[in-house]
Scaffold this motif. Structure first.
Motif, PDB file in Angstrom:
ATOM      1  N   MET B 113       0.825  -1.210   0.000  1.00 16.16           N
ATOM      2  CA  MET B 113       0.000   0.000   0.000  1.00 16.16           C
ATOM      3  C   MET B 113       0.860   1.261   0.000  1.00 16.16           C
ATOM      4  O   MET B 113       0.466   2.306  -0.531  1.00 16.16           O
ATOM      5  CB  MET B 113      -0.937  -0.007   1.206  1.00 16.16           C
ATOM      6  CG  MET B 113      -2.082   0.968   1.098  1.00 16.16           C
ATOM      7  SD  MET B 113      -3.196   0.590  -0.278  1.00 16.16           S
ATOM      8  CE  MET B 113      -4.368  -0.480   0.537  1.00 16.16           C
ATOM      9  N   ALA B 114       2.062   1.185   0.611  1.00 14.75           N
ATOM     10  CA  ALA B 114       2.946   2.360   0.639  1.00 14.75           C
ATOM     11  C   ALA B 114       3.353   2.752  -0.776  1.00 14.75           C
ATOM     12  O   ALA B 114       3.461   3.944  -1.083  1.00 14.75           O
ATOM     13  CB  ALA B 114       4.183   2.049   1.483  1.00 14.75           C
ATOM     14  N   GLY B 115       3.559   1.761  -1.630  1.00 17.00           N
ATOM     15  CA  GLY B 115       3.901   2.057  -3.019  1.00 17.00           C
ATOM     16  C   GLY B 115       2.728   2.675  -3.748  1.00 17.00           C
ATOM     17  O   GLY B 115       2.892   3.620  -4.520  1.00 17.00           O
ATOM     18  N   PHE B 116       1.524   2.150  -3.475  1.00 15.66           N
ATOM     19  CA  PHE B 116       0.330   2.688  -4.124  1.00 15.66           C
ATOM     20  C   PHE B 116       0.122   4.149  -3.731  1.00 15.66           C
ATOM     21  O   PHE B 116      -0.174   5.000  -4.568  1.00 15.66           O
ATOM     22  CB  PHE B 116      -0.891   1.853  -3.726  1.00 15.66           C
ATOM     23  CG  PHE B 116      -2.169   2.308  -4.378  1.00 15.66           C
ATOM     24  CD1 PHE B 116      -2.553   1.774  -5.607  1.00 15.66           C
ATOM     25  CD2 PHE B 116      -2.980   3.265  -3.780  1.00 15.66           C
ATOM     26  CE1 PHE B 116      -3.714   2.203  -6.217  1.00 15.66           C
ATOM     27  CE2 PHE B 116      -4.146   3.698  -4.392  1.00 15.66           C
ATOM     28  CZ  PHE B 116      -4.522   3.157  -5.606  1.00 15.66           C
ATOM     29  N   ALA B 117       0.275   4.422  -2.421  1.00 17.71           N
ATOM     30  CA  ALA B 117       0.001   5.770  -1.911  1.00 17.71           C
ATOM     31  C   ALA B 117       1.276   6.607  -1.770  1.00 17.71           C
ATOM     32  O   ALA B 117       1.313   7.559  -0.990  1.00 17.71           O
ATOM     33  CB  ALA B 117      -0.717   5.654  -0.560  1.00 17.71           C
ATOM     34  N   ALA B 118       2.292   6.292  -2.540  1.00 20.41           N
ATOM     35  CA  ALA B 118       3.581   6.999  -2.416  1.00 20.41           C
ATOM     36  C   ALA B 118       3.451   8.517  -2.536  1.00 20.41           C
ATOM     37  O   ALA B 118       4.083   9.242  -1.755  1.00 20.41           O
ATOM     38  CB  ALA B 118       4.566   6.443  -3.438  1.00 20.41           C
ATOM     39  N   PRO B 119       2.652   9.044  -3.475  1.00 18.67           N
ATOM     40  CA  PRO B 119       2.536  10.500  -3.554  1.00 18.67           C
ATOM     41  C   PRO B 119       1.974  11.115  -2.263  1.00 18.67           C
ATOM     42  O   PRO B 119       2.422  12.176  -1.831  1.00 18.67           O
ATOM     43  CB  PRO B 119       1.585  10.724  -4.733  1.00 18.67           C
ATOM     44  CG  PRO B 119       1.770   9.514  -5.571  1.00 18.67           C
ATOM     45  CD  PRO B 119       1.961   8.387  -4.602  1.00 18.67           C
ATOM     46  N   LEU B 120       0.988  10.439  -1.667  1.00 21.16           N
ATOM     47  CA  LEU B 120       0.426  10.953  -0.420  1.00 21.16           C
ATOM     48  C   LEU B 120       1.466  10.867   0.702  1.00 21.16           C
ATOM     49  O   LEU B 120       1.632  11.818   1.493  1.00 21.16           O
ATOM     50  CB  LEU B 120      -0.830  10.166  -0.049  1.00 21.16           C
ATOM     51  CG  LEU B 120      -1.536  10.578   1.243  1.00 21.16           C
ATOM     52  CD1 LEU B 120      -2.001  12.047   1.166  1.00 21.16           C
ATOM     53  CD2 LEU B 120      -2.742   9.678   1.510  1.00 21.16           C
ATOM     54  N   CYS B 121       2.185   9.768   0.768  1.00 19.99           N
ATOM     55  CA  CYS B 121       3.223   9.595   1.784  1.00 19.99           C
ATOM     56  C   CYS B 121       4.293  10.680   1.652  1.00 19.99           C
ATOM     57  O   CYS B 121       4.801  11.212   2.656  1.00 19.99           O
ATOM     58  CB  CYS B 121       3.869   8.220   1.660  1.00 19.99           C
ATOM     59  SG  CYS B 121       2.763   6.849   2.101  1.00 19.99           S
ATOM     60  N   ALA B 122       4.625  11.024   0.411  1.00 15.76           N
ATOM     61  CA  ALA B 122       5.682  12.021   0.179  1.00 15.76           C
ATOM     62  C   ALA B 122       5.251  13.417   0.599  1.00 15.76           C
ATOM     63  O   ALA B 122       6.092  14.292   0.812  1.00 15.76           O
ATOM     64  CB  ALA B 122       6.066  12.001  -1.293  1.00 15.76           C
ATOM     65  N   SER B 123       3.928  13.618   0.698  1.00 22.87           N
ATOM     66  CA  SER B 123       3.438  14.961   1.011  1.00 22.87           C
ATOM     67  C   SER B 123       3.217  15.180   2.507  1.00 22.87           C
ATOM     68  O   SER B 123       2.782  16.259   2.917  1.00 22.87           O
ATOM     69  CB  SER B 123       2.116  15.204   0.273  1.00 22.87           C
ATOM     70  OG  SER B 123       1.104  14.390   0.855  1.00 22.87           O
ATOM     71  N   LEU B 124       3.505  14.176   3.325  1.00 22.73           N
ATOM     72  CA  LEU B 124       3.203  14.287   4.758  1.00 22.73           C
ATOM     73  C   LEU B 124       4.148  15.259   5.451  1.00 22.73           C
ATOM     74  O   LEU B 124       5.341  15.343   5.131  1.00 22.73           O
ATOM     75  CB  LEU B 124       3.327  12.919   5.429  1.00 22.73           C
ATOM     76  CG  LEU B 124       2.331  11.842   5.007  1.00 22.73           C
ATOM     77  CD1 LEU B 124       2.603  10.553   5.773  1.00 22.73           C
ATOM     78  CD2 LEU B 124       0.900  12.311   5.220  1.00 22.73           C
ATOM     79  N   ALA B 125       3.594  15.990   6.403  1.00 22.60           N
ATOM     80  CA  ALA B 125       4.415  16.845   7.273  1.00 22.60           C
ATOM     81  C   ALA B 125       5.042  15.949   8.349  1.00 22.60           C
ATOM     82  O   ALA B 125       4.546  14.848   8.616  1.00 22.60           O
ATOM     83  CB  ALA B 125       3.538  17.911   7.897  1.00 22.60           C
ATOM     84  N   PRO B 126       6.125  16.413   8.963  1.00 26.54           N
ATOM     85  CA  PRO B 126       6.750  15.612  10.028  1.00 26.54           C
ATOM     86  C   PRO B 126       5.747  15.237  11.121  1.00 26.54           C
ATOM     87  O   PRO B 126       4.937  16.073  11.546  1.00 26.54           O
ATOM     88  CB  PRO B 126       7.838  16.535  10.581  1.00 26.54           C
ATOM     89  CG  PRO B 126       8.157  17.458   9.451  1.00 26.54           C
ATOM     90  CD  PRO B 126       6.870  17.668   8.717  1.00 26.54           C
ATOM     91  N   GLY B 127       5.767  13.964  11.487  1.00 31.52           N
ATOM     92  CA  GLY B 127       4.882  13.506  12.562  1.00 31.52           C
ATOM     93  C   GLY B 127       3.555  12.965  12.076  1.00 31.52           C
ATOM     94  O   GLY B 127       2.831  12.295  12.814  1.00 31.52           O
ATOM     95  N   GLN B 128       3.208  13.255  10.847  1.00 33.00           N
ATOM     96  CA  GLN B 128       1.930  12.763  10.325  1.00 33.00           C
ATOM     97  C   GLN B 128       2.076  11.317   9.843  1.00 33.00           C
ATOM     98  O   GLN B 128       3.173  10.890   9.471  1.00 33.00           O
ATOM     99  CB  GLN B 128       1.459  13.638   9.158  1.00 33.00           C
ATOM    100  CG  GLN B 128       0.986  15.029   9.585  1.00 33.00           C
ATOM    101  CD  GLN B 128       0.442  15.808   8.393  1.00 33.00           C
ATOM    102  OE1 GLN B 128       0.912  15.667   7.274  1.00 33.00           O
ATOM    103  NE2 GLN B 128      -0.549  16.652   8.666  1.00 33.00           N
TER     104      GLN B 128
END
Lengths: 285, 158
Positions: B113-128
Motif C-alpha cells: 500500500m505504501a507504493g500505491f500511496a507513495a505521492p500521499l506519503c511524500a506529502s506528509l508533514a513531520p509527525g503525520q
C-alpha cells in the motif's frame, strides 16, 4: 436407420459436410481483414517497429490482410493472415513480442481467420470471384457462389465454446455478488464520467447475474435455429454494451462479425440479392 | 468427392473440398471441434493452465490489487487531518489506460500500500501518518484491509 446413425448423419451434414452460399464467408473474410489492419496497424507499421524482424512481420501481415480484404487467392491469404496473427499471439505469450498480443481479442481474430480458410470464402465478394466471372466466356455459365462451409461451422462452435467457458469462469460468488464487476469498473471508470455506476452495488450484482445467465444461454442458443434470432439480437446488444463500458479493443467487433457464421447462408444470400434489387435465387442450401 | 453446387447460385460447379476425402475431413472436423470445445478445460476446471490452450477468462484480473476505501492523514496526536480516495492518494486523476497487468503499484499485501500511496506519503508533514480502511480487489472478490500506518510499512510483505 438407427438413431445413432441418424444423429451421426445429422451432425455430419451440419458440420464437416456443410456447404452452401459463400456470401456470409465472403463478408466475414473482408471484415476480418479490415479488423487485422485496425488492430495491428499501430504495432507493425514501419514507423512503429524497431528492427528487421518487426518489419518482416509487418510486411507479411499487411500483405496477407490486403489480399484477404480484396479476396485475391482468398483461402491462402486468410490462412496466411491467421497464421501470422497466431505467430504474434505466440510472441505475446512468450513475451518476445508485445504483451497485448497474448490477449483474447488477438486469439479470437487469429483462430477465426484460420477457421474461415476452411471455407470457400473467396467465391463471393472477391477478386477471385471477379476473375472467375470475367474469365467465363460469352454464353458460358457463371461460377456459383457455393462451396464448403465446415470452417464456418467450426466458427460457430468457437463462439459457443467462448460463451460457455467465459460463463464457467464467472460462476463463483465473487462474480455473482457483483464484486468482480465492481473491481473491473473501479479500474476502468474511476475518475471518468461513468464513475457514478460504482454507487449502485445492487445494480452491479444484477448486471453480473444477467451476464452470467445470458452467456450460458448464448452458448447453446446460437446453435439452435429456434432460438438463434433472439440469441443474435441479445448477443449483439451485449457486445455493443461491452464497447461502451469496457476497453475490449477489437474483441467485440470480431465476435459481432463472426455472428455471420450463425446465419443461414441461404438467408444471407437472399438478403444480398434483395439489397442489390434482384429477386432472390431459388436455393437449396 | 464429386460435390456439385445446387442450382440457384449460378452454374453447377464442383465444390472444392479443402481436405480431400470425406473421412479425413470428418476426422479433422472432429479433432478441431474437440480442441475448440475442450481446450479450456484443463486450465479452467483443473488448474493445469497452458498458454497454448486458450482459456476464456476475459477481464477476470482487472481491478485485482486496486484498493477501495479511504486513506486518512493523522497528526502525531491522532487527530484527523483529511481523507483521500485511492486515486487521490495515488496522485492520479484516473487509472492509466493501459493493460492492467502492467500497473506496477497494485496491492497484493498490506506492505504494497505504501507504493500505491507513495505521492500521499511524500506529502506528509513531520509527525503525520496515513491509515487505510477499506478493501482490496482479489480474484475472490473484495478482501478487507485495515492499515494503521501505510507509509511506514513499505517493503513489508505480510
Amino acid at each position: 436407420m438407427t438413431l445413432p446413425q441418424r444423429l451421426s448423419d445429422t451432425i455430419a451434414a451440419w458440420g464437416p459436410d456443410a456447404e452452401g452460399s459463400t456470401r456470409p464467408a465472403g463478408l466475414m473474410r473482408m471484415a476480418l481483414g479490415c479488423i487485422a489492419f485496425v488492430r495491428f496497424g499501430s504495432d507493425l507499421a514501419p514507423w512503429a517497429t524497431n528492427g528487421p524482424i518487426g518489419l518482416i512481420l509487418g510486411v507479411l501481415l499487411f500483405y496477407f490482410a490486403f489480399c484477404t480484404v480484396i479476396g485475391s487467392r482468398s483461402r491462402q491469404s486468410i490462412a496466411g493472415l491467421g497464421i501470422m496473427i497466431m505467430v504474434l499471439y505466440a510472441l505475446g505469450v512468450t513475451r518476445i513480442g508485445l504483451e497485448e498480443w497474448s490477449h483474447h481479442h488477438v486469439y479470437v481474430l487469429g483462430i477465426a481467420c484460420i477457421l474461415l480458410s476452411m471455407t470457400d470464402c473467396g467465391r463471393s465478394f472477391s477478386y477471385d470471384r471477379y476473375r472467375a466471372v470475367t474469365d467465363t466466356p460469352p454464353g458460358g455459365v457463371i461460377p456459383a457462389e457455393h462451396g464448403m462451409l465446415w470452417g464456418q461451422r467450426l466458427i460457430a462452435l468457437q463462439l459457443a465454446a467462448l460463451y460457455f467457458w467465459t460463463a464457467v469462469d464467472k460462476t463463483d460468488w465473487a462474480f455473482v455478488s457483483g464484486q468482480r464487476l465492481e473491481q473491473t469498473f473501479v479500474w476502468i471508470h474511476s475518475g471518468r464520467p461513468l464513475e457514478v455506476l460504482l454507487d449502485w452495488p445492487v445494480m452491479m450484482a444484477l448486471a453480473s447475474i444477467a451476464v452470467l445467465v445470458v452467456e450460458y444461454w448464448l452458448a447453446v442458443a446460437i446453435l439452435l435455429p429456434k432460438w438463434r434470432k433472439a440469441a443474435i439480437f441479445i448477443g449483439l446488444t451485449m457486445h455493443a454494451s461491452f464497447y461502451v463500458l469496457l476497453p475490449v479493443n477489437t474483441y467485440s467487433i470480431t465476435v459481432m462479425v463472426l455472428y455471420l457464421a450463425l446465419l443461414d447462408p441461404r438467408a444471407v444470400h437472399g438478403f444480398v440479392d434483395r439489397m442489390l434489387g434482384q429477386r432472390p435465387a431459388e436455393v437449396t442450401q | 468427392m464429386t460435390d456439385m453446387a445446387p442450382s440457384g447460385f449460378g452454374a453447377a460447379t464442383p465444390v472444392t473440398p479443402l481436405i480431400a476425402g470425406k473421412r479425413l475431413r470428418h476426422v479433422c472436423f472432429t479433432a478441431i471441434a474437440a480442441f475448440i470445445l475442450l481446450g479450456p478445460a484443463p486450465g479452467q476446471l483443473f488448474g493445469q493452465s497452458s498458454p497454448w490452450l486458450r482459456e476464456w477468462v476475459m477481464f477476470s484480473g482487472v481491478g485485482v490489487g486496486i484498493p477501495k476505501g479511504q486513506f486518512t492523514v493523522n497528526d502525531a496526536n491522532g487527530s484527523d487531518q483529511g481523507s483521500y480516495t485511492p486515486l487521490a492518494a495515488a496522485g492520479l486523476d484516473r487509472y492509466p489506460r493501459m493493460s492492467h497487468y502492467r500497473f506496477e503499484n497494485r496491492v497484493f499485501a498490506s506492505g504494497d500500500m505504501a507504493g500505491f500511496a507513495a505521492p500521499l506519503c511524500a506529502s506528509l508533514a513531520p509527525g503525520q501518518h496515513v491509515s487505510f480502511e477499506g478493501w482490496v480487489g482479489t480474484r475472490q472478490g473484495w478482501a478487507e484491509m485495515s492499515i494503521e500506518t501505510v507509509c511506514a510499512m513499505q517493503g513489508d510483505t505480510q
